[in-house]
Design an enzyme around this catalytic site. Structure first.
Site, mmCIF file in Angstrom:
data_model
loop_
_atom_site.group_PDB
_atom_site.id
_atom_site.type_symbol
_atom_site.label_atom_id
_atom_site.label_comp_id
_atom_site.label_asym_id
_atom_site.label_seq_id
_atom_site.Cartn_x
_atom_site.Cartn_y
_atom_site.Cartn_z
ATOM 1 N N GLU A 160 -5.648 8.660 4.736
ATOM 2 C CA GLU A 160 -4.724 9.727 5.123
ATOM 3 C C GLU A 160 -4.654 10.795 4.029
ATOM 4 O O GLU A 160 -3.591 11.060 3.449
ATOM 5 C CB GLU A 160 -3.335 9.171 5.426
ATOM 6 C CG GLU A 160 -3.303 8.331 6.687
ATOM 7 C CD GLU A 160 -1.897 7.977 7.146
ATOM 8 O OE1 GLU A 160 -0.960 8.037 6.321
ATOM 9 O OE2 GLU A 160 -1.733 7.617 8.319
ATOM 10 N N GLU A 317 -4.856 3.796 13.157
ATOM 11 C CA GLU A 317 -3.618 3.077 12.826
ATOM 12 C C GLU A 317 -2.546 3.413 13.841
ATOM 13 O O GLU A 317 -2.410 4.578 14.235
ATOM 14 C CB GLU A 317 -3.052 3.550 11.475
ATOM 15 C CG GLU A 317 -3.743 3.088 10.252
ATOM 16 C CD GLU A 317 -3.022 3.598 8.997
ATOM 17 O OE1 GLU A 317 -1.807 3.843 9.031
ATOM 18 O OE2 GLU A 317 -3.705 3.784 7.986
HETATM 19 C C1 GAL Z 1 0.188 5.253 7.110
HETATM 20 C C2 GAL Z 1 -0.681 4.634 6.021
HETATM 21 C C3 GAL Z 1 -0.605 3.129 5.986
HETATM 22 C C4 GAL Z 1 0.823 2.666 6.143
HETATM 23 C C5 GAL Z 1 1.385 3.231 7.432
HETATM 24 C C6 GAL Z 1 2.804 2.790 7.691
HETATM 25 O O1 GAL Z 1 0.633 6.490 6.686
HETATM 26 O O2 GAL Z 1 -2.016 5.039 6.149
HETATM 27 O O3 GAL Z 1 -1.145 2.688 4.761
HETATM 28 O O4 GAL Z 1 1.566 3.104 5.058
HETATM 29 O O5 GAL Z 1 1.374 4.623 7.369
HETATM 30 O O6 GAL Z 1 3.340 3.355 8.872
#
Ligand code: GAL
Length: 675
Positions: A160, A317
């Site tokens: 990110e 994610e």
């Molecule tokens: C994203 C990140 C992850 C985790 C996730 C939690 O921003 O890439 O590592 O922190 O959020 O929602």
């Protein structure tokens, strides 16, 4: 009947078949017996791609130059032996403490000149050559070691990029900003002109006088601010390409990083980033601070498909249940995780991954949900994970199928940056909110929408929708004008076409770049206070914004019945060339906006799928042999819906008079002949 191919080769280029079902895994937190248990459970859940080494730096290089890959070798090997692909992080997302101790000058600074310290994550300045040297050394080692490892299916650069460190105001960034500006403007007078520095005694005599837009006493120069956003996005993109180049010099495995196409992060212009990705991947978390969180999810998914140029993409994610970073972190309702996942698939994702595999028990994210919750496998979350895993396997035949639309919505990060600046006619006009409201109205009429960049080729579309495109270059506006002249239809809403790429107002009359195509001119803006609502002649209502409009060839569709602009046109229609442009000079209420778009779509001959009821989302993916109709019920009630075909979720033929269950999803396979 045509036989069904059960697992089509994945067009993501990962050398796999079917759809991806995966997660981030942070094994550094666990002992090795837990690793073995985890991999066993991953197989039980049907996980086929696991991201590791995302935050691995302090483990694989615990001291400067002391590379230790034993543990990473072991986990990569273990996953491989169990038939699970690896999405390998380069590990550079957060510098280890030895690096920030040795080189505190890599730490970022915010607008007031204060440093942001280690102890969290991503504490590095995007322009720091020192950080870059160390990070690239790590990438070189990692790429050399795993560049042709059979387990590795995908490279995951950093993580990110810009989530926390997108905007750095330190002296190193200032120097890099000047270099970027010199490349853009070549001579300082061109910059002075673009930034309007003749005003407020801001004229620069030397490049060295220019600073990032650090905190000021008054409003900051808006063009300086805009260029700083552009520079900052480009700096991180350059950082990505530097890592990708090293990887590509030793490995043929595709390279990507995870985008954040989301309401709360606006700092990366992903239209510029997407061409550099071998696979477009996005992270998306439901944001309960928004009025309709699942609408924003759909928008994000469609925008990601747009970034992927219509090709399948990867959801890198999302969460199985609650996150831990909103004021109140709602656990997902039963079925909601399935619905969220399948909405991404409906809108073109060929894979669904999560953060993270096993819920942490220590550290910042210990209250963030995971596939394997603190409470273990006798839980709703786990049962739903296993159910989703098996469904994702069954959906293998969808790999590579695509979403078609003949309606485009123009979306621009640059316009977002420019529109939301200070000292505008109304501080209540927020670009993304208007984009979302327009998108929501399009969904309400059953439209499937492609999200496109300003200047994108519109030739495949019948209708283009342009919400509040305040900043647009002449060339990009011309594409829309030409589209209409050639027979296309457009809906353009208020505060569009106002400034060029330097944030310079087009004088003459508003809406500047769209005045002739819309056949109107606006003399002055009349923002509307708070919740005030103004009645319209067609029974609808207006709010937020109005404009003193004059007709220049257009005809009036509706006008204000009261307020300071009583009798003035609010919505107009203009036949231009072979096409039609509608102009919405105000924010219409949701129903009127949908009605207006319905007329526009039907006049344009654009396809819309009949919306079944409020809260029902319908999207079609088309493969070489079949169409797959996704019917997603966001409500708590079963909804009657007549559709025939085979439902891949329940694995049964649907009855003609069937219902889609409360909160349920149908994925209906239809052969081309019957659809
Ligand atoms: C994203 C990140 C992850 C985790 C996730 C939690 O921003 O890439 O590592 O922190 O959020 O929602």
């Amino acid at each position: 009947m045509t036989p069904v191919e059960t697992h089509r080769p994945s067009p993501l280029g990962l050398g796999t078949e079917g759809l991806v079902f995966g997660c981030d895994y942070n094994p550094e937190q666990w002992s090795k017996d837990v690793w073995r248990e985890d991999v066993r459970l991953m197989r039980e859940a049907g996980v086929n791609l696991v991201a590791v080494n995302i935050f691995g730096w302090s483990h694989i290089e615990p001291r400067q130059g002391d590379f230790r890959f034993d543990d990473l070798d072991e986990i990569v090997g273990l996953l491989h032996e169990n038939g699970i692909g690896v999405n390998l992080g380069t590990g550079t997302s957060s510098p280890p403490p030895w690096l920030t101790t040795l080189h505190p000058e890599i730490l970022p600074q915010v607008g007031d000149g204060t440093t942001r310290w280690p102890g969290g994550r991503q504490a590095w300045c995007p322009s720091s050559p020192v950080f870059r040297d160390y990070a690239m050394a790590l990438v070189r080692e990692t790429a050399a070691r795993y560049g042709s490892h059979p387990a590795v299916k995908l490279w995951h650069v950093s993580n990110e990029l810009g989530c926390h460190n997108a905007l750095c105001y330190c002296d190193v960034s200032a120097t890099a900003f000047r270099v970027w500006l010199q490349r853009r403007y070549e001579n300082i007078e061109a910059l002075n002109d673009a930034w309007g520095t003749a005003f407020w005694s801001q004229h620069y005599a030397e490049w060295a006088e220019i600073l990032p837009p650090r905190d000021t006493l008054s409003f900051i120069n808006p063009s300086q601010q805009l260029d700083f956003f552009r520079f900052s996005s480009d700096e991180l993109l350059a950082y990505y390409t530097a890592e990708a180049e090293i990887i590509r010099s030793t490995s043929d495995i595709p390279v990507t990083t995870n985008f954040m196409v989301t309401a709360h992060i606006k700092t990366q212009d992903y239209w510029r980033w997407a061409p550099e990705m071998d696979v477009v991947a996005n992270d998306h978390y439901l944001d309960h601070r928004l009025s309709v969180p699942h609408r924003e999810l759909s928008f994000s998914a469609d925008a990601t498909r747009g970034l992927a140029g219509g090709k399948p993409w990867l959801l890198m994610e999302h969460s199985t249940s609650a996150v831990n970073w909103q004021p109140r972190n709602h656990a997902k309702a039963p079925g909601e995780m399935m619905r969220n996942s399948l909405t991404h698939v409906a809108r073109g994702a060929d894979g669904v991954c999560f953060f993270q595999w096993r819920a942490s028990v220590k550290g910042t994210e210990k209250f963030h949900s995971a596939l394997l919750p603190h409470s273990g496998t006798d839980t709703r979350v786990w049962r739903e994970v296993v159910e989703l895993g098996s469904l994702m396997d069954r959906l293998g035949e969808l790999a590579g199928s695509v979403v078609h639309s003949d309606i485009a919505l123009v979306f621009s990060w640059e316009a977002w940056w420019a529109t939301d600046q200070e000292a505008h006619p109304s501080s209540e006009l927020h670009y993304l909110e208007q984009v979302h409201q327009t998108y929501e109205a399009l969904l309400a009429i059953g439209a499937t929408v492609d999200i496109v960049a300003p200047g994108a080729d519109l030739s495949g579309y019948r209708l283009v929708v342009v919400p509040c495109l305040y900043l647009v270059s002449d060339a990009d506006a011309q594409v829309i004008t030409d589209f209409v002249a050639g027979g296309g239809h457009a809906v353009i809403s208020f505060f569009s076409g106002i400034v060029d790429e330097h944030d310079t107002v087009r004088s003459g009359s508003y809406p500047g770049a769209f005045r002739s195509v819309a056949g109107i001119s606006a003399e002055e803006f009349y923002p509307v206070d708070g919740d005030e609502s103004i009645a319209l002649s067609d029974g609808g209502s207006a709010g937020l914004w109005t404009e003193l409009l004059h007709l220049e060839g257009a005809t009036t569709t509706s006008f204000y019945l009261d307020g300071p602009l009583m009798g003035v046109p609010a919505v107009t229609r203009h036949g231009f060339g072979q096409g039609v442009a509608r102009y919405l000079a105000t924010r219409l209420d949701a129903g009127s906006l949908a009605e207006e778009l319905r007329h526009a779509a039907s006049e344009a001959g654009a396809t819309t799928l009949t919306p079944v009821a409020e809260g029902i989302e319908i999207v079609r993916r088309s493969g070489p042999q079949h169409d797959y109709v996704f019917v997603i019920n966001h409500t708590n009630e079963p909804v009657a819906h007549a559709i025939t075909g085979y439902d891949l979720v329940t694995e049964a033929d649907l009855a003609v008079d069937g219902v889609v269950a409360a909160g349920g999803v149908q994925i209906v396979r239809q052969s081309r002949e019957t659809s």
